[in-house]
Design a protein around this motif. Structure first.
Motif, PDB file in Angstrom:
ATOM      1  N   TYR A 125      16.463  -7.185   1.162  1.00  0.00           N
ATOM      2  CA  TYR A 125      15.169  -7.690   0.703  1.00  0.00           C
ATOM      3  C   TYR A 125      15.338  -8.303  -0.685  1.00  0.00           C
ATOM      4  N   LYS A 126      14.737  -9.461  -0.875  1.00  0.00           N
ATOM      5  CA  LYS A 126      14.810 -10.170  -2.149  1.00  0.00           C
ATOM      6  C   LYS A 126      13.980  -9.465  -3.218  1.00  0.00           C
ATOM      7  N   GLN A 127      12.844  -8.872  -2.824  1.00  0.00           N
ATOM      8  CA  GLN A 127      11.944  -8.210  -3.776  1.00  0.00           C
ATOM      9  C   GLN A 127      11.899  -6.713  -3.504  1.00  0.00           C
ATOM     10  N   THR A 128      12.057  -5.935  -4.565  1.00  0.00           N
ATOM     11  CA  THR A 128      11.924  -4.483  -4.489  1.00  0.00           C
ATOM     12  C   THR A 128      11.061  -4.044  -5.657  1.00  0.00           C
ATOM     13  N   ARG A 129      10.071  -3.207  -5.353  1.00  0.00           N
ATOM     14  CA  ARG A 129       9.161  -2.710  -6.395  1.00  0.00           C
ATOM     15  C   ARG A 129       9.007  -1.207  -6.219  1.00  0.00           C
ATOM     16  N   VAL A 130       9.194  -0.456  -7.286  1.00  0.00           N
ATOM     17  CA  VAL A 130       8.983   0.989  -7.265  1.00  0.00           C
ATOM     18  C   VAL A 130       7.654   1.265  -7.953  1.00  0.00           C
ATOM     19  N   CYS A 131       6.772   1.989  -7.249  1.00  0.00           N
ATOM     20  CA  CYS A 131       5.411   2.234  -7.737  1.00  0.00           C
ATOM     21  C   CYS A 131       5.217   3.706  -8.069  1.00  0.00           C
ATOM     22  N   SER A 132       4.535   3.954  -9.171  1.00  0.00           N
ATOM     23  CA  SER A 132       4.173   5.313  -9.568  1.00  0.00           C
ATOM     24  C   SER A 132       2.875   5.697  -8.866  1.00  0.00           C
ATOM     25  N   PRO A 133       2.477   6.973  -8.920  1.00  0.00           N
ATOM     26  CA  PRO A 133       1.260   7.404  -8.228  1.00  0.00           C
ATOM     27  C   PRO A 133      -0.010   6.669  -8.656  1.00  0.00           C
ATOM     28  N   ASN A 134      -0.066   6.138  -9.861  1.00  0.00           N
ATOM     29  CA  ASN A 134      -1.264   5.451 -10.331  1.00  0.00           C
ATOM     30  C   ASN A 134      -1.300   3.969  -9.963  1.00  0.00           C
ATOM     31  N   ALA A 135      -0.241   3.474  -9.336  1.00  0.00           N
ATOM     32  CA  ALA A 135      -0.169   2.050  -8.981  1.00  0.00           C
ATOM     33  C   ALA A 135      -1.169   1.704  -7.888  1.00  0.00           C
ATOM     34  N   LEU A 136      -1.649   0.474  -7.934  1.00  0.00           N
ATOM     35  CA  LEU A 136      -2.469  -0.080  -6.864  1.00  0.00           C
ATOM     36  C   LEU A 136      -1.539  -0.825  -5.921  1.00  0.00           C
ATOM     37  N   VAL A 137      -1.664  -0.562  -4.627  1.00  0.00           N
ATOM     38  CA  VAL A 137      -0.795  -1.182  -3.637  1.00  0.00           C
ATOM     39  C   VAL A 137      -1.645  -1.768  -2.516  1.00  0.00           C
ATOM     40  N   ALA A 138      -1.087  -2.774  -1.853  1.00  0.00           N
ATOM     41  CA  ALA A 138      -1.752  -3.396  -0.706  1.00  0.00           C
ATOM     42  C   ALA A 138      -0.690  -3.986   0.198  1.00  0.00           C
ATOM     43  N   PRO A 139      -0.932  -3.970   1.498  1.00  0.00           N
ATOM     44  CA  PRO A 139       0.000  -4.627   2.415  1.00  0.00           C
ATOM     45  C   PRO A 139       0.075  -6.123   2.134  1.00  0.00           C
ATOM     46  N   LEU A 140       1.212  -6.696   2.368  1.00  0.00           N
ATOM     47  CA  LEU A 140       1.424  -8.127   2.155  1.00  0.00           C
ATOM     48  C   LEU A 140       0.415  -8.963   2.944  1.00  0.00           C
ATOM     49  N   TRP A 141       0.074  -8.540   4.146  1.00  0.00           N
ATOM     50  CA  TRP A 141      -0.839  -9.289   5.011  1.00  0.00           C
ATOM     51  C   TRP A 141      -2.290  -8.910   4.788  1.00  0.00           C
ATOM     52  N   ALA A 142      -2.547  -8.070   3.795  1.00  0.00           N
ATOM     53  CA  ALA A 142      -3.933  -7.675   3.481  1.00  0.00           C
ATOM     54  C   ALA A 142      -4.022  -7.381   1.987  1.00  0.00           C
ATOM     55  N   GLU A 143      -3.678  -8.376   1.187  1.00  0.00           N
ATOM     56  CA  GLU A 143      -3.544  -8.179  -0.261  1.00  0.00           C
ATOM     57  C   GLU A 143      -4.842  -7.804  -0.969  1.00  0.00           C
ATOM     58  N   LEU A 144      -5.975  -8.050  -0.362  1.00  0.00           N
ATOM     59  CA  LEU A 144      -7.246  -7.720  -1.003  1.00  0.00           C
ATOM     60  C   LEU A 144      -7.658  -6.267  -0.778  1.00  0.00           C
ATOM     61  N   HIS A 145      -6.938  -5.560   0.062  1.00  0.00           N
ATOM     62  CA  HIS A 145      -7.277  -4.172   0.398  1.00  0.00           C
ATOM     63  C   HIS A 145      -6.402  -3.204  -0.392  1.00  0.00           C
ATOM     64  N   LEU A 146      -6.728  -3.069  -1.650  1.00  0.00           N
ATOM     65  CA  LEU A 146      -5.944  -2.232  -2.551  1.00  0.00           C
ATOM     66  C   LEU A 146      -6.256  -0.746  -2.348  1.00  0.00           C
ATOM     67  N   ALA A 147      -5.224   0.060  -2.529  1.00  0.00           N
ATOM     68  CA  ALA A 147      -5.382   1.516  -2.561  1.00  0.00           C
ATOM     69  C   ALA A 147      -4.559   2.018  -3.726  1.00  0.00           C
ATOM     70  N   GLN A 148      -5.036   3.034  -4.381  1.00  0.00           N
ATOM     71  CA  GLN A 148      -4.234   3.672  -5.416  1.00  0.00           C
ATOM     72  C   GLN A 148      -3.275   4.609  -4.693  1.00  0.00           C
ATOM     73  N   LEU A 149      -2.003   4.534  -5.029  1.00  0.00           N
ATOM     74  CA  LEU A 149      -0.988   5.320  -4.349  1.00  0.00           C
ATOM     75  C   LEU A 149      -1.343   6.800  -4.305  1.00  0.00           C
ATOM     76  N   VAL A 150      -1.914   7.317  -5.362  1.00  0.00           N
ATOM     77  CA  VAL A 150      -2.262   8.734  -5.401  1.00  0.00           C
ATOM     78  C   VAL A 150      -3.229   9.104  -4.272  1.00  0.00           C
ATOM     79  N   ASP A 151      -4.004   8.138  -3.769  1.00  0.00           N
ATOM     80  CA  ASP A 151      -4.934   8.404  -2.667  1.00  0.00           C
ATOM     81  C   ASP A 151      -4.217   8.540  -1.321  1.00  0.00           C
ATOM     82  N   LEU A 152      -2.955   8.134  -1.271  1.00  0.00           N
ATOM     83  CA  LEU A 152      -2.159   8.255  -0.046  1.00  0.00           C
ATOM     84  C   LEU A 152      -1.244   9.481  -0.086  1.00  0.00           C
ATOM     85  N   LEU A 153      -1.292  10.199  -1.192  1.00  0.00           N
ATOM     86  CA  LEU A 153      -0.473  11.394  -1.359  1.00  0.00           C
ATOM     87  C   LEU A 153      -1.363  12.638  -1.279  1.00  0.00           C
ATOM     88  N   PRO A 154      -0.861  13.722  -0.693  1.00  0.00           N
ATOM     89  CA  PRO A 154      -1.654  14.955  -0.636  1.00  0.00           C
ATOM     90  C   PRO A 154      -1.732  15.630  -1.995  1.00  0.00           C
TER      91      PRO A 154
END
Length: 154
Positions: A125-154
C-alpha cells in the motif's frame, strides 16, 4: 447448553468487531453494499477470511466483486503478520484495508494498493496511517461518515 468463554482481550476484539459492523451498516446503504462479518468466536481461519468486509451488493463486473473495505481485529492471541496480510489484500486490489489493534488501542489504515516486487505477494500500500483512539476515521468510499476510533473500541 455450553457457553464459549473467550479470553478478555479476545472478548474486546469481538466487541470491537460488533461495534464496527454496526457502524458500517449505518454508513453503507444496504441497497448498494453488504457488510460481511466473520464469527468473532471462531479461530483464525485458514482461508484468510477477513473479520469484516464491505462488498458491493450488485456487482456488474468481476472487478467490482472484490471488497472495497476489509477490517481485521488484532489482539494478543492473533498470530498475525500485518505485512503479509497487507500484501495479500493489496494484491487482491482492496482499496481500503484496516487493522484495529484492540489491545494497543490503535488503528492502522492502508490505502492505494500498488505493485511492489519487494513486498509479500508482490504488492503493498502506498499510504499507511496509524490512528490513535481520539482520531476521526472514515471509510474511503464513505468519507463523510466519520467515527471517532474510541467509539469502535470497547
Amino acid at each position: 447448553m455450553s457457553t464459549t468463554v473467550l479470553p478478555a482481550h479476545r472478548s474486546l476484539a469481538a466487541t470491537s468487531q460488533r461495534l464496527t459492523e454496526n457502524w458500517l451498516r449505518n454508513v453503507f446503504s444496504p441497497d448498494l453494499y453488504t457488510v460481511l462479518g466473520r464469527d468473532a468466536k471462531a479461530g483464525a481461519p485458514d482461508d484468510h477470511t477477513p473479520d469484516v468486509a464491505v462488498v458491493r451488493a450488485h456487482p456488474k463486473t468481476d472487478a467490482e466483486r472484490g471488497p472495497i473495505l476489509v477490517i481485521e481485529f488484532e489482539d494478543a492471541d492473533t498470530a498475525y503478520d500485518i505485512a503479509d496480510q497487507a500484501g495479500r489484500n493489496a494484491a487482491a486490489g482492496v482499496p481500503d484495508y484496516w487493522v484495529l489493534d484492540v489491545v494497543a488501542r490503535k488503528l492502522t489504515i492502508f490505502r492505494a494498493p500498488q505493485p511492489d516486487p519487494d513486498a509479500p505477494h508482490g504488492f503493498s500500500y502506498k499510504q499507511t496511517r496509524v490512528c490513535s483512539p481520539n482520531a476521526l476515521v472514515a471509510p474511503l468510499w464513505a468519507e463523510l461518515h466519520l467515527a471517532q476510533l474510541v467509539d469502535l473500541l470497547p
